[in-house]
Design an enzyme around this catalytic site. Structure first.
Site, mmCIF file in Angstrom:
data_model
loop_
_atom_site.group_PDB
_atom_site.id
_atom_site.type_symbol
_atom_site.label_atom_id
_atom_site.label_comp_id
_atom_site.label_asym_id
_atom_site.label_seq_id
_atom_site.Cartn_x
_atom_site.Cartn_y
_atom_site.Cartn_z
ATOM 1 N N GLY A 263 0.818 -1.224 0.000
ATOM 2 C CA GLY A 263 0.000 0.000 0.000
ATOM 3 C C GLY A 263 0.847 1.267 0.000
ATOM 4 O O GLY A 263 0.608 2.209 -0.757
ATOM 5 N N LYS A 489 -8.025 -2.696 14.301
ATOM 6 C CA LYS A 489 -9.153 -2.824 13.358
ATOM 7 C C LYS A 489 -10.164 -3.836 13.897
ATOM 8 O O LYS A 489 -11.375 -3.604 13.872
ATOM 9 C CB LYS A 489 -8.666 -3.320 11.991
ATOM 10 C CG LYS A 489 -7.837 -2.333 11.208
ATOM 11 C CD LYS A 489 -7.512 -2.930 9.832
ATOM 12 C CE LYS A 489 -6.471 -2.122 9.096
ATOM 13 N NZ LYS A 489 -6.010 -2.748 7.859
HETATM 14 O O1 F6P Z 1 -4.167 -0.387 7.769
HETATM 15 C C1 F6P Z 1 -2.968 -0.140 7.114
HETATM 16 C C2 F6P Z 1 -3.146 -0.234 5.639
HETATM 17 O O2 F6P Z 1 -3.293 -1.556 5.265
HETATM 18 C C3 F6P Z 1 -1.994 0.403 4.894
HETATM 19 O O3 F6P Z 1 -0.916 -0.440 4.763
HETATM 20 C C4 F6P Z 1 -2.658 0.764 3.605
HETATM 21 O O4 F6P Z 1 -1.927 1.694 2.867
HETATM 22 C C5 F6P Z 1 -3.985 1.301 4.108
HETATM 23 O O5 F6P Z 1 -4.298 0.478 5.209
HETATM 24 C C6 F6P Z 1 -5.102 1.310 3.126
HETATM 25 O O6 F6P Z 1 -5.372 0.014 2.659
HETATM 26 P P1 F6P Z 1 -6.236 -0.205 1.350
HETATM 27 O O7 F6P Z 1 -5.551 0.460 0.227
HETATM 28 O O8 F6P Z 1 -6.329 -1.680 1.191
HETATM 29 O O9 F6P Z 1 -7.590 0.412 1.595
#
Ligand code: F6P
Length: 521
Positions: A263, A489
């Protein structure tokens, strides 16, 4: 591979720190060596770096390079570029660099391990071409005046930072908005002046499951329909690896990417679409090109002249031998004001780990706290502490030689200030130890761009990615997972229902007490 603290180089660095590192004085070092600036500075693609105001001498550099060799840094780097599954806890390769490997038609050359990753590269170019064609089509589409990117973390910070940084190149007539927080006030504020017929929503989420993004996306869709909008296909697009979930949400226009893009490394993928819309296809390719030039530098330059390696090793020197707990980033450019937030995720989500690749707890420190604000603003806030506080905080200045704005007098003042701060931190000022005494000998790195362009921004960001790779490799951690974000989460999901029901059974007294206070009935 030997754990870093068990290598001979680590022991030698400890001894060197005790005899020379701890008492090292920058002022004496400059006085003793007229070549210090030349010896400790270097050019890398699009970035000039002055490392001479750091607490290092030739011996420190030699030992750090030895540490890199003994920890297998080059092998680890080559494994990444060869497409090995170095993200072991998720059993994935780490191929974000492929996203900026230009296609032959755009002056590219084949990657080092074509047989292994050629298929991925072909898909990258196909998707990139489609996404850039879409961006160009949107740029022509006068009916769309507002683009709302809904995403969080890597699906927000990168495009937001880059769109702002390259504002000079932005197409006028298109406003870009970024909504990330699940706090509805943010989305409501953005939507208030918008009209559905003039708005495009980009739902940016690698997983397409992130609660903040899904909640905001659902509310945006509801708003769109409630305002009389009908054509979801035209007004919503998804940027995701989870095409099926986007389809279930009702979106047909999807630009995909792959699980081998983390991400926080996804700005170069479809997640970069807001930037491509803002600056256009060719400039987006220039942005990728700048990053690619830095990739090639990281891959090929000998370690002693390899800027990401030198910066990452310096980070290890400060964290593990000097014991500095944080690094401050000070971009002297108002449009780089989101850079610190972007780098926080990059560094702290990547290297904020307490176990090695084998899952065993590590007995040494890893990621520092990264923080900062643009200069000169920071000078009027926390620089007091940097100059006279009890903690030493290495500062990383980023300066841009050519001004984007022609208002007379401003840019020289900006540059004079960045020079002055680096100078003041190092020189200090003697006042018999009283209130106006500056101890000096405070380290800083100076990164200089000729101009802030798509290419130089790309190179600067890739430089930061690779320096984080380097310290992570030395520490022997997995820089590419982020298990530490999961627990909160899961707990939030459970507490959401309890806020409605008022059920506090099994909760600790503090959480139960606060939950009761947060309820209305
Ligand atoms: O919760 C952390 C995370 O997984 C990051 O690593 C990532 O950039 C962000 O959440 C958003 O995730 P996604 O692009 O899957 O919505």
């Amino acid at each position: 591979m030997l754990r870093c603290d068990r290598t001979p180089a680590w022991g030698a660095l400890q001894a060197h720190y005790a005899t020379a590192g701890k008492s090292f004085d920058l002022r004496e070092a400059f006085a003793a060596d007229p070549k210090r600036f030349a010896d400790f500075s270097q050019d890398a693609p699009h970035v000039f770096a002055d490392l001479s105001k750091n607490l290092i001498d030739a011996e420190t550099q030699t030992l750090l390079l030895e540490l890199a060799r003994q920890c297998g840094l080059e092998e680890h780097r080559d494994a990444m570029f060869a497409g090995e599954k170095i993200n072991r806890t998720e059993n994935r390769a780490v191929l974000h660099f492929l996203l900026r490997n230009p296609a032959p038609a755009h002056g590219g050359r084949a990657p080092a391990a074509p047989e292994k990753i050629a298929e991925e590269l072909a898909e990258v170019h196909q998707t990139l071409d489609a996404m850039l064609a879409y961006a160009e089509q949107l740029r022509q589409d006068e009916a769309i005046t507002d683009i709302v990117n809904i995403g969080i973390g890597g699906s927000d910070l990168g495009p937001q930072m880059a769109v702002l940084a390259l504002d000079e190149f932005r197409l006028s007539g298109k406003r870009l908005h970024f909504v990330s927080n699940v706090d509805g006030q943010e989305l409501a504020g953005v939507l208030a002046p918008l009209k559905p017929q003039n708005t495009l929503f980009l739902i940016a989420s690698k997983t397409f499951t992130t609660i903040e993004t899904m909640t905001n996306a659902a509310s945006a869709k509801h708003w769109f329909e409630a305002q009389g909008g009908t054509n979801i296909a035209r007004h919503f697009a998804a940027l995701t690896t989870n095409v099926a979930a986007a389809r279930d949400f009702g979106i047909n226009t999807t630009f995909g990417f792959w699980d081998w893009v983390g991400g926080r490394y996804s700005l170069w993928s479809a997640i970069g679409l807001p930037l491509a819309i803002a600056i256009g296809a060719q400039r987006f390719r220039d942005f990728l090109g700048g990053a690619h030039a830095m990739d090639e530098h990281f891959r090929n330059a000998p370690l002693a002249q390899n800027l990401p390696a030198r910066l990452g090793l310096l980070d290890v020197w400060y964290r593990n031998f000097h014991g500095f707990t944080s690094r401050s980033i000070a971009p002297y450019s108002s449009v780089l004001r989101r850079l610190p937030a972007y780098l926080q995720q990059l560094e702290m989500e990547s290297n904020g780990k307490r176990v090695g690749l084998d899952g065993q707890a590590l007995p040494f420190a890893t990621a520092p706290v990264l923080w900062g604000e643009p200069g000169t603003n920071g000078q009027h806030a926390y620089f007091q502490m940097l100059h006279q506080g009890t903690e030493v905080v290495p500062v990383e200045f980023v300066a841009v030689k050519r001004a984007a704005c022609s208002l007379p007098g401003h840019h020289n003042k900006l540059l004079a200030n960045v020079l002055a701060q680096a100078q003041a931190l190092m020189q200090g000022k003697s006042d018999d130890g009283g209130h106006q005494h500056f101890p000096g000998n405070r380290p800083s790195t100076f990164l200089l761009l000729e101009a802030l362009t798509p290419a130089s921004l790309g190179a600067l960001i890739a430089l930061q990615e690779h320096r984080v790779f380097v310290s992570g490799a030395i520490w022997g951690i997995n820089s590419f997972d982020q298990w530490g974000v999961e627990l909160g989460k899961v707990l939030a999901r459970g507490l959401e229902g309890r806020l409605d029901s008022g059920d506090t059974a099994g909760l600790d007294a503090s959480t139960a007490g606060l939950l009761q206070r947060l309820r209305f009935s």
